[in-house]
Design a protein around this motif. Structure first.
Motif, PDB file in Angstrom:
ATOM      1  N   UNK A 168      56.516  20.774 212.474  1.00 21.77           N
ATOM      2  CA  UNK A 168      57.584  21.237 211.586  1.00 21.77           C
ATOM      3  C   UNK A 168      57.520  20.589 210.204  1.00 21.77           C
ATOM      4  N   UNK A 169      57.149  19.303 210.149  1.00 23.60           N
ATOM      5  CA  UNK A 169      57.037  18.637 208.856  1.00 23.60           C
ATOM      6  C   UNK A 169      55.863  19.192 208.057  1.00 23.60           C
ATOM      7  N   UNK A 170      54.794  19.544 208.752  1.00 25.58           N
ATOM      8  CA  UNK A 170      53.633  20.122 208.072  1.00 25.58           C
ATOM      9  C   UNK A 170      53.974  21.493 207.481  1.00 25.58           C
ATOM     10  N   UNK A 171      54.637  22.342 208.272  1.00 23.73           N
ATOM     11  CA  UNK A 171      55.004  23.669 207.761  1.00 23.73           C
ATOM     12  C   UNK A 171      55.999  23.558 206.613  1.00 23.73           C
ATOM     13  N   UNK A 172      56.898  22.578 206.683  1.00 21.02           N
ATOM     14  CA  UNK A 172      57.831  22.350 205.571  1.00 21.02           C
ATOM     15  C   UNK A 172      57.080  21.883 204.320  1.00 21.02           C
ATOM     16  N   UNK A 173      56.098  21.019 204.525  1.00 27.52           N
ATOM     17  CA  UNK A 173      55.294  20.529 203.413  1.00 27.52           C
ATOM     18  C   UNK A 173      54.569  21.680 202.710  1.00 27.52           C
ATOM     19  N   UNK A 174      53.971  22.578 203.502  1.00 28.01           N
ATOM     20  CA  UNK A 174      53.285  23.728 202.907  1.00 28.01           C
ATOM     21  C   UNK A 174      54.258  24.611 202.143  1.00 28.01           C
ATOM     22  N   UNK A 175      55.424  24.844 202.720  1.00 28.40           N
ATOM     23  CA  UNK A 175      56.432  25.690 202.085  1.00 28.40           C
ATOM     24  C   UNK A 175      56.906  25.085 200.770  1.00 28.40           C
ATOM     25  N   UNK A 176      57.137  23.786 200.767  1.00 27.00           N
ATOM     26  CA  UNK A 176      57.616  23.121 199.558  1.00 27.00           C
ATOM     27  C   UNK A 176      56.526  22.974 198.499  1.00 27.00           C
ATOM     28  N   UNK A 177      55.259  23.125 198.909  1.00 27.00           N
ATOM     29  CA  UNK A 177      54.168  23.044 197.940  1.00 27.00           C
ATOM     30  C   UNK A 177      54.142  24.262 197.020  1.00 27.00           C
ATOM     31  N   UNK A 178      54.828  25.320 197.426  1.00 31.04           N
ATOM     32  CA  UNK A 178      54.920  26.524 196.602  1.00 31.04           C
ATOM     33  C   UNK A 178      55.999  26.316 195.532  1.00 31.04           C
ATOM     34  N   UNK A 179      55.650  26.351 194.251  1.00 31.96           N
ATOM     35  CA  UNK A 179      56.647  26.130 193.183  1.00 31.96           C
ATOM     36  C   UNK A 179      57.838  27.076 193.265  1.00 31.96           C
ATOM     37  N   UNK A 181      59.541  27.727 195.738  1.00 31.74           N
ATOM     38  CA  UNK A 181      60.546  27.217 196.673  1.00 31.74           C
ATOM     39  C   UNK A 181      61.191  25.918 196.205  1.00 31.74           C
ATOM     40  N   UNK A 182      60.867  25.492 195.009  1.00 29.03           N
ATOM     41  CA  UNK A 182      61.414  24.236 194.481  1.00 29.03           C
ATOM     42  C   UNK A 182      62.936  24.295 194.415  1.00 29.03           C
ATOM     43  N   UNK A 183      63.576  23.233 194.888  1.00 29.87           N
ATOM     44  CA  UNK A 183      65.034  23.151 194.834  1.00 29.87           C
ATOM     45  C   UNK A 183      65.749  23.893 195.932  1.00 29.87           C
ATOM     46  N   UNK A 184      65.007  24.387 196.915  1.00 30.87           N
ATOM     47  CA  UNK A 184      65.620  25.138 198.008  1.00 30.87           C
ATOM     48  C   UNK A 184      65.396  24.421 199.339  1.00 30.87           C
ATOM     49  N   UNK A 185      66.299  24.649 200.270  1.00 28.81           N
ATOM     50  CA  UNK A 185      66.257  24.032 201.589  1.00 28.81           C
ATOM     51  C   UNK A 185      65.336  24.832 202.510  1.00 28.81           C
ATOM     52  N   UNK A 186      64.459  24.133 203.202  1.00 25.23           N
ATOM     53  CA  UNK A 186      63.557  24.789 204.147  1.00 25.23           C
ATOM     54  C   UNK A 186      64.286  25.030 205.463  1.00 25.23           C
ATOM     55  N   UNK A 250      75.457  24.195 203.796  1.00 20.71           N
ATOM     56  CA  UNK A 250      76.629  24.693 204.524  1.00 20.71           C
ATOM     57  C   UNK A 250      76.265  25.944 205.324  1.00 20.71           C
ATOM     58  N   UNK A 251      75.583  26.873 204.687  1.00 19.97           N
ATOM     59  CA  UNK A 251      75.182  28.102 205.368  1.00 19.97           C
ATOM     60  C   UNK A 251      74.208  27.795 206.510  1.00 19.97           C
ATOM     61  N   UNK A 252      73.334  26.848 206.281  1.00 18.17           N
ATOM     62  CA  UNK A 252      72.338  26.478 207.300  1.00 18.17           C
ATOM     63  C   UNK A 252      72.996  25.876 208.533  1.00 18.17           C
ATOM     64  N   UNK A 253      73.940  24.975 208.334  1.00 18.82           N
ATOM     65  CA  UNK A 253      74.603  24.328 209.475  1.00 18.82           C
ATOM     66  C   UNK A 253      75.462  25.325 210.252  1.00 18.82           C
ATOM     67  N   UNK A 254      75.957  26.346 209.583  1.00 21.47           N
ATOM     68  CA  UNK A 254      76.732  27.363 210.288  1.00 21.47           C
ATOM     69  C   UNK A 254      75.834  28.268 211.124  1.00 21.47           C
ATOM     70  N   UNK A 255      74.625  28.489 210.625  1.00 18.48           N
ATOM     71  CA  UNK A 255      73.690  29.372 211.333  1.00 18.48           C
ATOM     72  C   UNK A 255      72.943  28.636 212.457  1.00 18.48           C
ATOM     73  N   UNK A 256      72.549  27.391 212.202  1.00 21.58           N
ATOM     74  CA  UNK A 256      71.801  26.601 213.179  1.00 21.58           C
ATOM     75  C   UNK A 256      72.714  25.496 213.706  1.00 21.58           C
ATOM     76  N   UNK A 257      73.228  25.658 214.906  1.00 19.40           N
ATOM     77  CA  UNK A 257      74.207  24.726 215.474  1.00 19.40           C
ATOM     78  C   UNK A 257      73.539  23.503 216.096  1.00 19.40           C
TER      79      UNK A 257
END
Length: 259
Positions: A168-179, A181-186, A250-257
């Motif tokens: 999961x950390x690797x996939x997050x790292x790849x996602x965040x490497x895309x400019x 996605x900067x400033x957004x929550x994975x 906030x939206x993430x915590x409501x969707x993923x319990x």
């Protein structure tokens, strides 16, 4: 005597490091002891970071060496290695090597932040070597017993936990490497199922480590780790993410319990 001297020194350095970490008087925010919101948001660009990073690497490698010595140092009949393949010892050394290698990978690539002195001395110089030595000591006391089903199951449990921690950390790292996605929550991948799936993987991997050691009392390691993650690390990280990503969090915590 050497162990008492070493761990006593690490306790003293941890106290001094904690004082040093807070000498500027700045509020660190929510804390998990080894890391807080302030240091999580600090980029690793100072000379002190380089020193702390190298010290942590040295202590991690030393922990692995101490495990190796305890696992394979002859005790009693030194011919035991000639009589059987040291399955239990080999598993513990393999798991320790994979763990240390994983942490070094995460430190070098995935975790783009500064380090606290207390993280260096209390974690890399205290908790980690104590854990690895505990596993090695347990395995060394079981040299006259044959490995059983528990040791066989230890390998898939450890590998599954390690994969759930690092993938999961690797996939997050790849996602965040895309400019873009900067400033957004994975919120994709395994993080779409559980908010701290990597922490669960960490605990599971050490359950497998305890199983490989051949002694159930070593379950103190994943038990203490689980309590620390649940009551300190999760609240600290949640506070950081809720501040950094605000509405997305906030939206993430409501969707993923599941945490």
């Amino acid at each position: 005597f050497h162990s008492v001297f070493f761990f006593g020194g690490m306790v003293l350095l941890s106290v001094l490091g904690h004082v040093w970490d807070h000498m500027d008087g700045a509020v660190g925010g929510a804390t998990a002891f080894f890391v807080d919101n302030k240091i999580r948001a600090t980029q690793p660009t100072t000379h002190l970071f380089t020193l702390r990073y190298r010290l942590k690497v040295v202590l991690l490698v030393f922990s692995l060496y101490a495990e190796y010595v305890l696992l394979f140092e002859p005790q009693g009949d030194s011919r035991y290695l000639e009589k059987r393949f040291p399955v239990r010892e080999a598993l513990c050394l393999l798991f320790g090597t994979v763990f240390v290698g994983r942490v070094l990978l995460q430190m070098s690539i995935f975790w783009y932040r500064d380090l606290l002195w207390v993280e260096v001395f209390a974690e890399a110089g205290g908790v980690i070597p104590l854990s690895l030595i505990s596993f090695a000591f347990a395995a060394s006391t079981c040299r006259n017993t044959q490995p059983g089903v528990t040791e066989v199951l230890a390998l898939p449990v450890f590998l599954l936990g390690t994969w759930l921690n690092i993938w999961p950390e690797y996939t997050r790292y790849l996602w965040k490497s895309d400019p873009a996605n900067a400033g957004h929550l994975y919120v994709e991948g395994f993080f779409a199922i559980c908010r701290h799936i990597n922490y669960f993987g960490e605990i599971l991997s050490f359950v497998g480590f305890a199983m490989a050691s051949g002694a159930w009392w070593t379950l103190w390691v994943p038990s203490v780790m689980g309590l620390g993650l649940a009551f300190f690390s999760v609240p600290e990280l949640d506070a950081y993410l809720s501040h950094k990503y605000a509405n997305e969090w906030v939206a993430y915590t409501q969707e993923v319990q599941w945490q």
